[in-house]
Design a protein around this motif. Structure first.
Motif, PDB file in Angstrom:
ATOM      1  N   GLN A 125      79.238 121.754 -39.974  1.00  0.00           N
ATOM      2  CA  GLN A 125      78.467 122.555 -39.028  1.00  0.00           C
ATOM      3  C   GLN A 125      77.320 123.262 -39.736  1.00  0.00           C
ATOM      4  O   GLN A 125      77.424 123.602 -40.914  1.00  0.00           O
ATOM      5  CB  GLN A 125      79.363 123.626 -38.395  1.00  0.00           C
ATOM      6  CG  GLN A 125      80.486 123.108 -37.536  1.00  0.00           C
ATOM      7  CD  GLN A 125      81.246 124.276 -36.927  1.00  0.00           C
ATOM      8  OE1 GLN A 125      80.675 125.150 -36.285  1.00  0.00           O
ATOM      9  NE2 GLN A 125      82.549 124.282 -37.120  1.00  0.00           N
ATOM     10  N   PRO A 126      76.218 123.521 -39.012  1.00  0.00           N
ATOM     11  CA  PRO A 126      75.169 124.365 -39.583  1.00  0.00           C
ATOM     12  C   PRO A 126      75.741 125.744 -39.904  1.00  0.00           C
ATOM     13  O   PRO A 126      76.744 126.164 -39.315  1.00  0.00           O
ATOM     14  CB  PRO A 126      74.131 124.448 -38.457  1.00  0.00           C
ATOM     15  CG  PRO A 126      74.373 123.230 -37.633  1.00  0.00           C
ATOM     16  CD  PRO A 126      75.852 123.000 -37.695  1.00  0.00           C
ATOM     17  N   PRO A 127      75.131 126.472 -40.836  1.00  0.00           N
ATOM     18  CA  PRO A 127      75.675 127.771 -41.234  1.00  0.00           C
ATOM     19  C   PRO A 127      75.620 128.796 -40.108  1.00  0.00           C
ATOM     20  O   PRO A 127      74.801 128.703 -39.199  1.00  0.00           O
ATOM     21  CB  PRO A 127      74.775 128.194 -42.401  1.00  0.00           C
ATOM     22  CG  PRO A 127      73.497 127.466 -42.166  1.00  0.00           C
ATOM     23  CD  PRO A 127      73.888 126.145 -41.560  1.00  0.00           C
ATOM     24  N   MET A 128      76.513 129.780 -40.179  1.00  0.00           N
ATOM     25  CA  MET A 128      76.464 130.920 -39.273  1.00  0.00           C
ATOM     26  C   MET A 128      75.425 131.900 -39.816  1.00  0.00           C
ATOM     27  O   MET A 128      75.386 132.174 -41.013  1.00  0.00           O
ATOM     28  CB  MET A 128      77.828 131.595 -39.190  1.00  0.00           C
ATOM     29  CG  MET A 128      77.846 132.837 -38.317  1.00  0.00           C
ATOM     30  SD  MET A 128      79.522 133.469 -38.105  1.00  0.00           S
ATOM     31  CE  MET A 128      80.182 132.204 -37.035  1.00  0.00           C
ATOM     32  N   ILE A 129      74.577 132.406 -38.935  1.00  0.00           N
ATOM     33  CA  ILE A 129      73.554 133.330 -39.405  1.00  0.00           C
ATOM     34  C   ILE A 129      73.485 134.562 -38.507  1.00  0.00           C
ATOM     35  O   ILE A 129      73.912 134.546 -37.349  1.00  0.00           O
ATOM     36  CB  ILE A 129      72.154 132.672 -39.479  1.00  0.00           C
ATOM     37  CG1 ILE A 129      71.604 132.393 -38.060  1.00  0.00           C
ATOM     38  CG2 ILE A 129      72.185 131.398 -40.305  1.00  0.00           C
ATOM     39  CD1 ILE A 129      70.158 131.947 -38.063  1.00  0.00           C
TER      40      ILE A 129
END
Length: 404
Positions: free
Chosen positions: A339-343
């Motif tokens: 998954q894309p990172p949490m930001i």
């Protein structure tokens, strides 16, 4: 006395069960690894206000039980696994802070950040409630409570949800307070005979009159055909402060049936904006470089949307100016199909962390300047000292990043 032997036996078994439970918790707690954020480059002060919430799973023991933790610059802390906390869970960081600061107001309220909004003057809470009978849900109401911080007074009341006879289910997605008006944003499942639709609604509450002054459907999603799935959701944004603008994503997928399972193939995605003050709704026409097939919207700070792809390439997009900002790459490593990172974004700084990781790939954490794209801090989450030597196979999952 014989007639009491069953009661006595039950009490003894209950006491022993509690004792065994706490012994197991105490024994397992000794094996929880100590997690730390290890600096690679940059100033550690950049992560001083970060709280990461996640779960640790020891998969080497084949029991796959997860333990929740909070991680800061000072180290990790596992939740107190009391019998009660195992049943009701532990509140998130922001809710725990509210409970400590506004103990009386928070008493008896469901500890979900979704139901709260706060500014310098007020702390407001709203949730939906309903009754369940043998046939369907009914008697839908909103429970509303607003704390005036200046005089410590609380305005609490319950109001009926309009057109509730057509409701099958209602869920509060967000609460906003703008210019002393309370807005309750919900996801509704509406029923018309045998047909169902999912809808996003906004209910505006007049706090003085204790009634709903306006009610609007901002997005309606039909249930689709047998091979089509359509859904919508609000874009995650900062829980503090207020944002006049809401962002929703409407997605359409085709259901592909494979031999032993099925998968979803994306057909279309739309980004929709709604202004709580002007009541205007519009579809956002994004540039081709920000197509929603390759980029995910990971955060909305009230003015800019942050798109991230699977390689960690971040592109800010200012809604008012309809312009992309300076794009930059996060110094994070990624596994295939991760998954894309949490930001999250605060004070012109973007904080990012890998969501899911294994023992073979330490989670990365990065702080970047959103104006220049410069990396201010680069680190990784590792097991400290003896923990790394004794740990077997494990998985870490980060589900929340908070900047205090």
């Amino acid at each position: 006395m014989k007639k009491y032997w069953k009661v006595t036996a039950t009490i003894i078994i209950t006491v022993l069960s509690f004792g065994i439970f706490y012994m197991n918790v105490a024994m397992s707690a000794e094996h929880f690894p100590e997690l730390v954020i290890q600096t690679k480059t940059g100033d550690k002060e950049e992560i001083r206000d970060i709280v990461l919430e996640g779960s640790y799973t020891d998969i080497s023991s084949n029991n796959y039980l997860s333990s929740r933790f909070k991680l800061t610059a000072d180290g990790s802390e596992y939740n107190n696994r009391s019998f009660l906390s195992e049943i009701i869970g532990q509140p998130d960081t922001r809710i725990k802070e509210l409970q400590e600061e506004y103990r009386s107001f928070m008493r008896g309220k469901i500890p979900s950040e979704t139901f709260f909004t706060e500014n310098s003057e007020f702390l407001a809470y709203a949730r939906a409630d309903y009754k369940i009978d043998s046939l369907r849900s009914s008697d839908f109401t909103f429970e509303v409570s607003v704390l005036n911080k200046s005089n410590n007074s609380t305005n609490s009341f319950t109001i009926q949800v309009p057109v509730s006879e057509e409701l099958d289910h209602i869920y509060v997605e967000e609460v906003q307070m703008i210019e002393e008006e309370l807005h309750i944003i919900t996801q509704n499942s509406m029923r018309n005979g045998h047909d169902y639709t999912n809808e996003n609604h906004i209910y505006t509450v007049d706090l003085k009159e204790q009634k709903i002054s306006e009610h609007e459907t901002i997005l309606q999603v039909a249930s689709g055909h047998d091979d089509i799935q359509v859904d919508s959701h609000l874009i995650r944004r900062s829980a503090s402060g207020a944002a006049e603008q809401l962002l929703l994503v409407k997605s359409e997928y085709e259901i592909i049936e494979d031999v032993e399972s099925h998968r979803l193939e994306q057909l279309n995605k739309e980004l929709i904006s709604y202004n709580l003050v002007t009541k205007e709704k519009e579809e956002i026409n994004l540039p081709d470089t920000l197509n929603l097939e390759e980029n995910e919207i990971r955060f909305f700070d009230g003015s800019s949307v942050y798109f991230v792809n699977k390689e960690g390439h971040v592109t800010p997009y200012n809604l008012a100016e309809e312009q992309t900002g300076e794009a930059f790459d996060l110094q994070l490593s990624f596994e295939p199909d991760q998954q894309p990172p949490m930001i999250t974004v605060k004070d012109e700084k973007l904080y990012a962390v890998n969501v899911s990781n294994t023992a073979q790939n330490n989670p990365g954490i990065v702080v970047a300047d959103v104006q220049t794209g410069d990396t201010l801090y680069d680190g990784e989450i590792v097991l400290k000292g003896d923990s790394s030597e004794s740990a077997g196979d494990y998985e870490l999952y980060i589900y929340e990043i908070v900047v205090r």
